[in-house]
Design a protein around this motif. Structure first.
Motif, mmCIF file in Angstrom:
data_model
loop_
_atom_site.group_PDB
_atom_site.id
_atom_site.type_symbol
_atom_site.label_atom_id
_atom_site.label_comp_id
_atom_site.label_asym_id
_atom_site.label_seq_id
_atom_site.Cartn_x
_atom_site.Cartn_y
_atom_site.Cartn_z
ATOM 1 N N LEU A 313 -19.675 -1.326 -13.677
ATOM 2 C CA LEU A 313 -18.795 -0.239 -14.114
ATOM 3 C C LEU A 313 -18.938 0.017 -15.609
ATOM 4 O O LEU A 313 -18.974 1.168 -16.048
ATOM 5 C CB LEU A 313 -17.345 -0.591 -13.781
ATOM 6 N N ASN A 314 -19.027 -1.047 -16.387
ATOM 7 C CA ASN A 314 -19.188 -0.951 -17.842
ATOM 8 C C ASN A 314 -18.238 0.092 -18.436
ATOM 9 O O ASN A 314 -18.651 1.018 -19.147
ATOM 10 C CB ASN A 314 -20.647 -0.612 -18.186
ATOM 11 N N ALA A 315 -16.966 -0.057 -18.141
ATOM 12 C CA ALA A 315 -15.968 0.899 -18.620
ATOM 13 C C ALA A 315 -15.634 0.664 -20.084
ATOM 14 O O ALA A 315 -15.345 -0.459 -20.489
ATOM 15 C CB ALA A 315 -14.707 0.787 -17.769
ATOM 16 N N VAL A 316 -15.674 1.725 -20.853
ATOM 17 C CA VAL A 316 -15.328 1.686 -22.270
ATOM 18 C C VAL A 316 -14.141 2.618 -22.477
ATOM 19 O O VAL A 316 -14.220 3.812 -22.149
ATOM 20 C CB VAL A 316 -16.513 2.111 -23.151
ATOM 21 N N VAL A 317 -13.040 2.086 -23.003
ATOM 22 C CA VAL A 317 -11.810 2.853 -23.163
ATOM 23 C C VAL A 317 -11.598 3.188 -24.636
ATOM 24 O O VAL A 317 -11.638 2.304 -25.490
ATOM 25 C CB VAL A 317 -10.601 2.068 -22.618
ATOM 26 N N THR A 318 -11.374 4.467 -24.925
ATOM 27 C CA THR A 318 -11.122 4.922 -26.294
ATOM 28 C C THR A 318 -9.917 5.865 -26.305
ATOM 29 O O THR A 318 -9.527 6.417 -25.271
ATOM 30 C CB THR A 318 -12.348 5.656 -26.867
ATOM 31 N N ARG A 319 -9.348 6.040 -27.453
ATOM 32 C CA ARG A 319 -8.271 7.018 -27.585
ATOM 33 C C ARG A 319 -8.843 8.416 -27.398
ATOM 34 O O ARG A 319 -9.907 8.740 -27.928
ATOM 35 C CB ARG A 319 -7.610 6.918 -28.966
ATOM 36 N N THR A 320 -8.129 9.229 -26.687
ATOM 37 C CA THR A 320 -8.590 10.587 -26.434
ATOM 38 C C THR A 320 -8.481 11.417 -27.703
ATOM 39 O O THR A 320 -7.438 11.423 -28.376
ATOM 40 C CB THR A 320 -7.767 11.243 -25.318
ATOM 41 N N THR A 321 -9.562 12.090 -28.037
ATOM 42 C CA THR A 321 -9.588 12.921 -29.245
ATOM 43 C C THR A 321 -9.183 14.347 -28.921
ATOM 44 O O THR A 321 -9.189 14.776 -27.756
ATOM 45 C CB THR A 321 -10.997 12.926 -29.847
ATOM 46 N N ALA A 322 -8.873 15.094 -29.951
ATOM 47 C CA ALA A 322 -8.495 16.500 -29.780
ATOM 48 C C ALA A 322 -9.647 17.286 -29.171
ATOM 49 O O ALA A 322 -9.435 18.187 -28.338
ATOM 50 C CB ALA A 322 -8.091 17.098 -31.127
ATOM 51 N N ALA A 323 -10.882 16.949 -29.561
ATOM 52 C CA ALA A 323 -12.039 17.664 -29.025
ATOM 53 C C ALA A 323 -12.201 17.417 -27.533
ATOM 54 O O ALA A 323 -12.646 18.299 -26.788
ATOM 55 C CB ALA A 323 -13.303 17.241 -29.768
ATOM 56 N N GLU A 324 -11.836 16.237 -27.074
ATOM 57 C CA GLU A 324 -12.007 15.908 -25.654
ATOM 58 C C GLU A 324 -11.036 16.665 -24.753
ATOM 59 O O GLU A 324 -11.265 16.775 -23.550
ATOM 60 C CB GLU A 324 -11.846 14.394 -25.450
ATOM 61 N N VAL A 325 -9.934 17.176 -25.305
ATOM 62 C CA VAL A 325 -8.962 17.953 -24.501
ATOM 63 C C VAL A 325 -8.777 19.350 -25.074
ATOM 64 O O VAL A 325 -7.726 19.987 -24.904
ATOM 65 C CB VAL A 325 -7.606 17.207 -24.426
ATOM 66 N N ALA A 326 -9.831 19.835 -25.737
ATOM 67 C CA ALA A 326 -9.735 21.153 -26.375
ATOM 68 C C ALA A 326 -9.437 22.259 -25.374
ATOM 69 O O ALA A 326 -8.760 23.242 -25.708
ATOM 70 C CB ALA A 326 -11.041 21.440 -27.121
ATOM 71 N N LYS A 327 -9.900 22.122 -24.140
ATOM 72 C CA LYS A 327 -9.697 23.159 -23.119
ATOM 73 C C LYS A 327 -8.637 22.766 -22.090
ATOM 74 O O LYS A 327 -8.338 23.563 -21.189
ATOM 75 C CB LYS A 327 -11.019 23.423 -22.383
ATOM 76 N N THR A 328 -8.095 21.573 -22.200
ATOM 77 C CA THR A 328 -7.182 21.094 -21.155
ATOM 78 C C THR A 328 -5.800 20.686 -21.664
ATOM 79 O O THR A 328 -4.929 20.339 -20.856
ATOM 80 C CB THR A 328 -7.808 19.893 -20.431
ATOM 81 N N TRP A 329 -5.585 20.735 -22.968
ATOM 82 C CA TRP A 329 -4.266 20.367 -23.512
ATOM 83 C C TRP A 329 -3.835 21.430 -24.505
ATOM 84 O O TRP A 329 -4.637 22.005 -25.235
ATOM 85 C CB TRP A 329 -4.344 19.012 -24.207
ATOM 86 N N ARG A 330 -2.525 21.685 -24.542
ATOM 87 C CA ARG A 330 -1.934 22.637 -25.475
ATOM 88 C C ARG A 330 -0.518 22.195 -25.776
ATOM 89 O O ARG A 330 0.041 21.352 -25.056
ATOM 90 C CB ARG A 330 -1.976 24.050 -24.890
ATOM 91 N N LYS A 331 0.057 22.762 -26.757
ATOM 92 C CA LYS A 331 1.427 22.437 -27.094
ATOM 93 C C LYS A 331 2.334 22.798 -25.924
ATOM 94 O O LYS A 331 2.156 23.841 -25.296
ATOM 95 C CB LYS A 331 1.879 23.194 -28.339
ATOM 96 N N GLY A 332 3.265 21.938 -25.675
ATOM 97 C CA GLY A 332 4.174 22.164 -24.562
ATOM 98 C C GLY A 332 3.778 21.405 -23.310
ATOM 99 O O GLY A 332 4.537 21.390 -22.328
ATOM 100 N N CYS A 333 2.579 20.786 -23.297
ATOM 101 C CA CYS A 333 2.188 19.988 -22.125
ATOM 102 C C CYS A 333 3.122 18.782 -22.017
ATOM 103 O O CYS A 333 3.590 18.253 -23.033
ATOM 104 C CB CYS A 333 0.736 19.545 -22.253
ATOM 105 N N PRO A 334 3.414 18.327 -20.794
ATOM 106 C CA PRO A 334 4.398 17.251 -20.604
ATOM 107 C C PRO A 334 3.987 15.886 -21.124
ATOM 108 O O PRO A 334 4.795 14.958 -21.124
ATOM 109 C CB PRO A 334 4.595 17.241 -19.089
ATOM 110 N N VAL A 335 2.769 15.712 -21.541
ATOM 111 C CA VAL A 335 2.333 14.435 -22.109
ATOM 112 C C VAL A 335 1.590 14.714 -23.404
ATOM 113 O O VAL A 335 0.804 15.664 -23.501
ATOM 114 C CB VAL A 335 1.438 13.646 -21.118
ATOM 115 N N GLY A 336 1.865 13.904 -24.411
ATOM 116 C CA GLY A 336 1.178 14.080 -25.676
ATOM 117 C C GLY A 336 -0.223 13.479 -25.644
ATOM 118 O O GLY A 336 -0.510 12.524 -24.911
#
Length: 498
Positions: A313-336
């Motif tokens: 699996l070699n899973a690597v976990v990182t904090r999600t960056t703004a660029a990674e959710v540029a098209k899927t997150w916006r202000k007002g979403c239920p999770v920060g």
């Protein structure tokens, strides 16, 4: 027999007559041949007195023979083509070797030949290695005419057969020649004036013994198991150590070897090469390293090594960056965004090879996702894609049609624009939508290219069921599977409910 005097003639008269005859004959015999002074006879060559009674010269001592090949002594002198018989008697018309002039005998006794064998072009001074550099033959001669051909002969140290390997002409009493080094082992060399040592009356040098070491190519033992998506570095070395040697890494395909990569040695004779053959394919590979022999058209080959590409699996976990959710997150979403994590991990594809993808999920659910996808990988459950939804602009119908596995996406429920999707909270995932289609509340199946998988019996490659490893593990960790909804069906969907 004894001569008797004729009757009536006194004995004194007979003696007088004989003396007069001898005096008349003696001067004539001396004029016909004057014998050369006879050298002192060697004890080994003293003839039988009975056989040489009446001889006027003593034969020469027998010459010292040429030593046999392989000895370390210089030859003492030439071997004459004919040795006078110890029983022969010299005559006035057949002079013996004792009749040679002293200057001639001295010149013949001074003949000598030497041989030196040194290494030329060897990476290690004074050492010989198989297929590298040359033998440099040289030597001197005395008592031989200019232009005399000197031949160099070789045999294995434990052998008996001589082979001519070089020839040169004498110039100013010296000769030289070169020969590429090929075979390894222990060899004996002798220079002669023609013909193999010991075959005739040739003049031979002392024997020179040479040790030729093996020139090797080695490949170090790699890790037995490697991530199928990695390009492991393989290392090795060559002997003798030298820089700039091209090393080929070969992989065995079927019964044949194929060149896969190339490396170059450093000054210490070491090399490093990445193994990139069929990255992602789960298989066992046999490898070797080869170098081309400088002195002939052959390759020096290392021992073979094995390496197995495995599914991890070699899973690597990182904090999600703004660029990674540029098209899927916006202000007002239920999770920060700060509560989201990006998992980059391997997956088994529908093409039966390994790939690497990303899944964004709420941070506290990372362990559950790793367990479920690890079980799925172990069971070789196939995923078509695992791209960031950004690739599809956050449009869920598009990524469903592309058969993309995804997690977080702040959006409405497909087919119900009034309901907020659980994906907006980072607590839901969709897996292989084409093989696991979704039916909305109005009875429409999404995506349209997944309709052939509506019939769930029997389960086919990539279809999820209640007993699938992924389903079972997610259920154990508190996720609900949408395949159990009724009347709607969402075979691709899992959401956390604890």
């Amino acid at each position: 027999m004894r001569l008797q005097p004729p009757p009536g003639r006194p004995r004194s008269a007979l003696l007088a007559t004989a003396l007069v005859g001898l005096l008349a004959v003696a001067p004539a015999a001396a004029f016909a041949e004057t014998p050369s002074p006879a050298p002192a006879a060697s004890p080994a060559a003293t003839p039988d007195p009975a056989a040489t009674a009446g001889a006027t010269a003593t034969p020469e001592a027998a010459p010292t023979p040429v030593p046999s090949p392989g000895t370390t002594a210089e030859p003492a002198g030439p071997t004459p083509s004919s040795t006078p018989s110890a029983t022969s008697t010299p005559s006035a018309t057949t002079p013996t070797t004792a009749g040679r002039a002293p200057a001639q005998r001295a010149a013949a006794g001074a003949r000598a030949l030497t041989l030196r064998v040194t290494s030329s072009g060897s990476p290690v001074a004074g050492r010989f290695y198989q297929d590298i550099g040359r033998y440099a033959f040289s030597g001197n001669a005395t008592g031989l005419a200019a232009g005399t051909t000197i031949t160099v002969h070789r045999r294995a140290a434990a052998g008996k057969t001589w082979t001519q390997v070089a020839a040169a002409s004498l110039v100013d009493d010296a000769f030289s020649a070169r020969l590429p080094v090929t075979s390894m082992g222990r060899f004996v060399f002798v220079a002669t004036t023609g013909g193999a040592p010991g075959s005739g009356d040739e003049l031979a040098s002392a024997a020179v013994t040479v040790e030729v070491a093996d020139a090797t190519t080695s490949l170090d033992e790699p890790a037995a198991r490697v991530d199928a998506l990695k390009k492991p570095a393989l290392t090795g070395s060559i002997v003798p150590a030298r820089a700039g040697v091209e090393v080929h890494l070969d992989v065995k395909v079927g019964s044949r070897w194929r060149h896969q990569a190339t490396a170059t040695t450093n000054a210490a004779g070491k090399f490093r090469v990445a193994f990139g053959h069929r990255v992602g394919t789960l298989a066992r590979y046999t490898l070797r390293a080869t170098t081309h022999a400088p002195n002939r058209d052959r390759w020096d080959v290392s021992g073979s090594r094995t390496l197995t590409r495995v599914a991890v699996l070699n899973a690597v976990v990182t904090r999600t960056t703004a660029a990674e959710v540029a098209k899927t997150w916006r202000k007002g979403c239920p999770v920060g965004r700060s509560k989201l994590s990006t998992i980059t991990m391997n997956y088994y594809g529908r093409d039966k090879t390994m790939h690497r993808g990303v899944l964004i999920i709420r941070t506290d659910l990372v362990p559950e996702i790793r367990r479920a996808f690890g079980d799925g990988l172990d069971a070789r459950f196939p995923l078509a894609k695992m791209d960031n939804p950004n690739v599809y602009g956050g449009n869920d119908p598009k990524q469903m049609a592309a058969n993309n596995t995804s997690g977080f996406n702040c959006r409405k429920v497909v087919g119900n624009p009034y309901a907020q999707s659980p994906h907006s909270y980072g607590t839901a995932i969709d897996i292989t939508p084409v093989q696991n289609p979704y039916r909305d509340s109005k009875g429409k199946w999404w995506p349209s290219n997944g309709k052939s998988y509506i019939d769930r019996s029997p389960l086919r490659f990539g279809m999820l069921g209640a007993s699938s490893p992924v389903t079972k593990q997610l259920k154990k960790d508190g996720f609900f599977w949408g395949g159990l909804w009724n009347p709607g069906r969402d075979y691709q969907h899992f959401e956390y409910r604890r």
